[in-house]
Design a protein around this motif. Sequence first.
Motif, PDB file in Angstrom:
ATOM      1  N   GLU A  59     -56.081  32.080 -57.584  1.00  0.00           N
ATOM      2  CA  GLU A  59     -54.958  31.151 -57.709  1.00  0.00           C
ATOM      3  C   GLU A  59     -54.398  30.781 -56.334  1.00  0.00           C
ATOM      4  O   GLU A  59     -54.089  29.614 -56.061  1.00  0.00           O
ATOM      5  CB  GLU A  59     -53.860  31.785 -58.573  1.00  0.00           C
ATOM      6  N   ARG A  60     -54.268  31.777 -55.471  1.00  0.00           N
ATOM      7  CA  ARG A  60     -53.736  31.505 -54.141  1.00  0.00           C
ATOM      8  C   ARG A  60     -54.672  30.575 -53.369  1.00  0.00           C
ATOM      9  O   ARG A  60     -54.222  29.665 -52.668  1.00  0.00           O
ATOM     10  CB  ARG A  60     -53.543  32.820 -53.381  1.00  0.00           C
ATOM     11  N   ALA A  61     -55.977  30.793 -53.510  1.00  0.00           N
ATOM     12  CA  ALA A  61     -56.930  29.922 -52.817  1.00  0.00           C
ATOM     13  C   ALA A  61     -56.799  28.481 -53.299  1.00  0.00           C
ATOM     14  O   ALA A  61     -56.866  27.535 -52.506  1.00  0.00           O
ATOM     15  CB  ALA A  61     -58.354  30.430 -53.046  1.00  0.00           C
ATOM     16  N   THR A  62     -56.583  28.297 -54.603  1.00  0.00           N
ATOM     17  CA  THR A  62     -56.391  26.953 -55.157  1.00  0.00           C
ATOM     18  C   THR A  62     -55.138  26.304 -54.584  1.00  0.00           C
ATOM     19  O   THR A  62     -55.126  25.123 -54.218  1.00  0.00           O
ATOM     20  CB  THR A  62     -56.288  27.025 -56.694  1.00  0.00           C
ATOM     21  N   MET A  63     -54.058  27.079 -54.483  1.00  0.00           N
ATOM     22  CA  MET A  63     -52.802  26.532 -53.986  1.00  0.00           C
ATOM     23  C   MET A  63     -52.867  26.245 -52.487  1.00  0.00           C
ATOM     24  O   MET A  63     -52.234  25.297 -52.006  1.00  0.00           O
ATOM     25  CB  MET A  63     -51.671  27.514 -54.302  1.00  0.00           C
ATOM     26  N   VAL A  64     -53.629  27.040 -51.761  1.00  0.00           N
ATOM     27  CA  VAL A  64     -53.813  26.769 -50.332  1.00  0.00           C
ATOM     28  C   VAL A  64     -54.481  25.412 -50.144  1.00  0.00           C
ATOM     29  O   VAL A  64     -54.110  24.628 -49.265  1.00  0.00           O
ATOM     30  CB  VAL A  64     -54.653  27.877 -49.662  1.00  0.00           C
ATOM     31  N   VAL A  65     -55.466  25.118 -50.987  1.00  0.00           N
ATOM     32  CA  VAL A  65     -56.151  23.819 -50.919  1.00  0.00           C
ATOM     33  C   VAL A  65     -55.144  22.689 -51.132  1.00  0.00           C
ATOM     34  O   VAL A  65     -55.142  21.687 -50.398  1.00  0.00           O
ATOM     35  CB  VAL A  65     -57.284  23.743 -51.961  1.00  0.00           C
ATOM     36  N   VAL A  66     -54.266  22.832 -52.124  1.00  0.00           N
ATOM     37  CA  VAL A  66     -53.252  21.810 -52.401  1.00  0.00           C
ATOM     38  C   VAL A  66     -52.350  21.603 -51.185  1.00  0.00           C
ATOM     39  O   VAL A  66     -52.097  20.464 -50.759  1.00  0.00           O
ATOM     40  CB  VAL A  66     -52.415  22.190 -53.641  1.00  0.00           C
ATOM     41  N   LEU A  67     -51.872  22.689 -50.617  1.00  0.00           N
ATOM     42  CA  LEU A  67     -50.972  22.581 -49.465  1.00  0.00           C
ATOM     43  C   LEU A  67     -51.660  21.929 -48.266  1.00  0.00           C
ATOM     44  O   LEU A  67     -51.079  21.086 -47.581  1.00  0.00           O
ATOM     45  CB  LEU A  67     -50.451  23.963 -49.079  1.00  0.00           C
ATOM     46  N   ARG A  68     -52.894  22.314 -48.018  1.00  0.00           N
ATOM     47  CA  ARG A  68     -53.610  21.735 -46.870  1.00  0.00           C
ATOM     48  C   ARG A  68     -53.936  20.258 -47.120  1.00  0.00           C
ATOM     49  O   ARG A  68     -53.904  19.448 -46.181  1.00  0.00           O
ATOM     50  CB  ARG A  68     -54.877  22.536 -46.578  1.00  0.00           C
ATOM     51  N   GLU A  69     -54.222  19.895 -48.346  1.00  0.00           N
ATOM     52  CA  GLU A  69     -54.450  18.477 -48.669  1.00  0.00           C
ATOM     53  C   GLU A  69     -53.176  17.670 -48.443  1.00  0.00           C
ATOM     54  O   GLU A  69     -53.213  16.559 -47.891  1.00  0.00           O
ATOM     55  CB  GLU A  69     -54.928  18.333 -50.107  1.00  0.00           C
ATOM     56  N   ASP A  70     -52.036  18.214 -48.890  1.00  0.00           N
ATOM     57  CA  ASP A  70     -50.755  17.532 -48.683  1.00  0.00           C
ATOM     58  C   ASP A  70     -50.487  17.337 -47.192  1.00  0.00           C
ATOM     59  O   ASP A  70     -50.072  16.254 -46.754  1.00  0.00           O
ATOM     60  CB  ASP A  70     -49.614  18.351 -49.295  1.00  0.00           C
ATOM     61  N   LEU A  71     -50.710  18.394 -46.431  1.00  0.00           N
ATOM     62  CA  LEU A  71     -50.446  18.338 -44.999  1.00  0.00           C
ATOM     63  C   LEU A  71     -51.326  17.304 -44.314  1.00  0.00           C
ATOM     64  O   LEU A  71     -50.856  16.515 -43.486  1.00  0.00           O
ATOM     65  CB  LEU A  71     -50.674  19.726 -44.398  1.00  0.00           C
ATOM     66  N   GLN A  72     -52.603  17.259 -44.702  1.00  0.00           N
ATOM     67  CA  GLN A  72     -53.508  16.292 -44.087  1.00  0.00           C
ATOM     68  C   GLN A  72     -53.131  14.868 -44.470  1.00  0.00           C
ATOM     69  O   GLN A  72     -53.204  13.947 -43.644  1.00  0.00           O
ATOM     70  CB  GLN A  72     -54.952  16.577 -44.515  1.00  0.00           C
ATOM     71  N   ALA A  73     -52.713  14.674 -45.718  1.00  0.00           N
ATOM     72  CA  ALA A  73     -52.301  13.340 -46.156  1.00  0.00           C
ATOM     73  C   ALA A  73     -51.107  12.849 -45.341  1.00  0.00           C
ATOM     74  O   ALA A  73     -51.026  11.665 -44.981  1.00  0.00           O
ATOM     75  CB  ALA A  73     -51.957  13.356 -47.643  1.00  0.00           C
ATOM     76  N   LEU A  74     -50.175  13.744 -45.039  1.00  0.00           N
ATOM     77  CA  LEU A  74     -49.020  13.354 -44.227  1.00  0.00           C
ATOM     78  C   LEU A  74     -49.438  13.029 -42.797  1.00  0.00           C
ATOM     79  O   LEU A  74     -48.927  12.089 -42.188  1.00  0.00           O
ATOM     80  CB  LEU A  74     -47.980  14.476 -44.221  1.00  0.00           C
TER      81      LEU A  74
END
Length: 247
Positions: A59-74
């Motif tokens: 679950e943590r690995a999945t959420m890390v992906v979400v956070l890094r995707e958000d950061l890259q999009a910004l």
Amino acid sequence: MEVWILAVVVGAVLLAVGVTVVVARANARAAAPGGAAGGFGLFSQSALLNEFAADWERERATMVVVLREDLQALRDRPATAASQEATAQLQAAERAVDLFAANESWADNMRAATTAMGRANRATAGTDGPACLFNPVHGPAAAEVEWAPGSGGARRRVPVCAEDAARLRAGDPPLVRMVQTDEGVVPYYRAHGRYVDWLLGWYDGLDPYLTARLLAGTPIGGHLPGRIRAIHGTASDPLGEFGSIHD
């Protein structure tokens, strides 16, 4: 004896017999060569702890992906207002994501990551206000539109970016932030409590109960009031509980 009383008694006896058989079999497996050590074979404490730990790592690995995707999009979005504040907040977000990935105070660091992203979002756009409800990475809201979360949900006015507002006016669905769950890829607000702290960070600095009102009636909405109370305390909600949505 009443028939229903007899049925309850018989059911209780059968349940007791069933539990006895299961426990006896578990003990036999534990006692057998190669059986599970440290208790019932079916209910090994270490096995359960290992399973929980493995589930959390996934679950943590999945959420890390979400956070890094958000950061890259910004980082990739053109800035309408150059800002040292935005740069500093993106760096703060990256540090918080790294701490989350390292399993350091996971809820606090998830919220810290999106709090910093939300501040960078507003600094980059050169404006203030709540994030787009459908996908906070889209930027601060440019409009309010009527929206209902699924069939039968009460309609309410929600803050959205210009692109999602235009899509809804044209009869098209908004570009919602999709996330991976055990049930497949779903909108974040259908992922129950998993993305509560993720969302609350994006809305940090606004009315603490705003997200609870905007997402009342969704799976995540049921988890928001309790988490908000835990973070901000009951005094943060002047409307009582979590207010009312816009009907």
